[in-house]
Motif scaffolding. Structure first.
Motif, mmCIF file in Angstrom:
data_model
loop_
_atom_site.group_PDB
_atom_site.id
_atom_site.type_symbol
_atom_site.label_atom_id
_atom_site.label_comp_id
_atom_site.label_asym_id
_atom_site.label_seq_id
_atom_site.Cartn_x
_atom_site.Cartn_y
_atom_site.Cartn_z
ATOM 1 N N TYR A 44 1.118 -0.887 0.057
ATOM 2 C CA TYR A 44 0.109 0.049 -0.398
ATOM 3 C C TYR A 44 0.570 1.523 -0.400
ATOM 4 N N SER A 45 1.966 0.901 0.914
ATOM 5 C CA SER A 45 2.872 2.705 0.229
ATOM 6 C C SER A 45 3.369 3.014 -1.160
ATOM 7 N N ARG A 46 3.062 2.431 -2.525
ATOM 8 C CA ARG A 46 2.960 2.137 -3.476
ATOM 9 C C ARG A 46 1.883 2.567 -4.378
ATOM 10 N N VAL A 47 0.544 2.867 -3.413
ATOM 11 C CA VAL A 47 -0.390 2.657 -4.238
ATOM 12 C C VAL A 47 -0.312 4.246 -4.137
ATOM 13 N N VAL A 48 -1.060 4.261 -5.667
ATOM 14 C CA VAL A 48 -1.973 5.187 -6.492
ATOM 15 C C VAL A 48 -2.957 5.368 -6.657
ATOM 16 N N HIS A 49 -3.960 6.482 -6.395
ATOM 17 C CA HIS A 49 -5.205 6.716 -7.571
ATOM 18 C C HIS A 49 -5.284 6.832 -8.583
ATOM 19 N N GLY A 50 -5.675 5.643 -9.513
ATOM 20 C CA GLY A 50 -5.606 5.255 -10.666
ATOM 21 C C GLY A 50 -6.744 6.045 -11.986
ATOM 22 N N ASP A 51 -7.699 5.937 -11.025
ATOM 23 C CA ASP A 51 -9.448 6.247 -11.872
ATOM 24 C C ASP A 51 -9.730 6.164 -11.347
ATOM 25 N N GLN A 52 -11.252 7.081 -10.863
ATOM 26 C CA GLN A 52 -12.484 6.464 -10.345
ATOM 27 C C GLN A 52 -13.958 6.952 -10.808
ATOM 28 N N LYS A 53 -14.969 6.081 -10.766
ATOM 29 C CA LYS A 53 -15.880 5.883 -11.929
ATOM 30 C C LYS A 53 -17.413 6.365 -11.054
ATOM 31 N N PHE A 54 -18.321 7.287 -10.973
ATOM 32 C CA PHE A 54 -19.283 6.320 -10.079
ATOM 33 C C PHE A 54 -20.331 6.084 -10.909
#
Lengths: 143, 156
Positions: B81-91
């Protein structure tokens, strides 16, 4: 507030929505962290942000996503008319610790008329002249 | 190490209900600087046909992302998780979230990919209210960036 509802029949592909500029500074990021519960230090701790390779503190992607959709919700007046909304986080919004902060610029255009009185609005979202959200699209139901 | 493909399709138990409060919605709307009265004034919300104030469109992410923590922190999955970034988000909304909703989230892993040393995880969060009605679906793409080796090689 008097809301003039936008009618499906009154918009065409290419119809432009009123553009907006949204300022963002460090205090706003701290406020957003508290309201959203996202306390990742890259959004408020300059030392930490630089240690992980960022140029400076960056805005929450979800903050930028929240600002961008206001072009759509302000246009329709009814945020509940939103059917779909998606973005790609392509580049961070860097927020320097000065009096200015950063500015998120948003324009929107009707890209397609769909079934059931819905239209797809494509958003262009930039900061400092660079695109920060990609594939930023909202589907909204009109009157 | 690439993530295990066998996790695709795995669903996690529904979360405990999150009760959406008027003042929490107000706090969120103020934090994003949005003064649309439908977020803060029940009368304005009623004028648009809602029983109570509704939440800004991205409000529900706080709830779905917390729920996605079940996936992200699943020791069997082994995401760094220390290397996680948010790529896409959809609703995709069935209806807006409103004050008084008691929302549960069921998270499912939709896809697991490895590209250029990055681990990419697609999580779908289905949000239901206390009556079982579907309210919104949130898709979150998380990217665990490649470890040190890739960075020193100059990869993006």
């Amino acid at each position: 507030m008097t809301t003039t509802k936008i009618a499906y029949d009154d918009v065409e592909v290419g119809t432009e929505l009123p553009a907006r500029s949204f300022p963002v500074n460090r205090a706003m990021l701290v406020q957003y962290a508290g309201a959203s519960g996202d306390f990742n230090p890259i959004h408020w701790n300059e030392k930490f942000a630089k240690e992980v390779g960022l140029p400076d503190v960056i805005a929450h992607g979800m903050f930028t996503m929240a600002e961008a959709v206001r072009v759509v919700t302000d246009w329709t007046g009814d945020p509940g008319a939103l059917v779909d909304y998606g973005v790609r986080f392509t580049r961070p919004v860097v927020v320097p610790n000065d009096d200015q902060g950063a500015v998120i610029e948003v324009t929107g255009k009707v890209a397609a008329k769909l079934d059931d009185n819905t239209v797809r609005v494509d958003l262009t979202v930039t900061s400092g002249g660079q695109k920060v959200l990609g594939m930023s699209r909202a589907v909204v139901r009109l009157a | 190490m690439a993530l295990d493909q066998s996790f695709v399709g795995r669903s996690y138990p529904p979360t405990d209900p999150y009760e959406v409060g008027r003042e929490k919605i107000r706090e969120f709307a103020e934090a994003v600087g949005d003064d649309n009265p439908v977020y803060t004034d029940p009368e304005a919300a009623k004028a648009l046909g809602y029983a109570d104030v509704i939440a800004p469109p991205t409000f529900v992410f706080s709830i779905t992302f917390k729920a996605a923590g079940q996936v992200v922190q699943d020791p069997q999955l082994g995401l760094d998780y220390s290397r996680v970034v948010h790529g896409d988000q959809k609703f995709a909304y069935k209806r807006p979230v409103r004050a008084g909703d008691r929302l549960t989230v069921t998270s499912t892993i939709e896809a697991v990919k490895s590209m250029a040393g990055n681990d990419i995880l697609d999580i779908r969060g289905e949000v239901h209210d206390e009556t079982g009605e579907h309210v919104v679906t949130a898709w979150t793409k998380l990217v665990a960036r490649a470890a040190e080796q890739a960075q020193t090689d100059g990869e993006a």
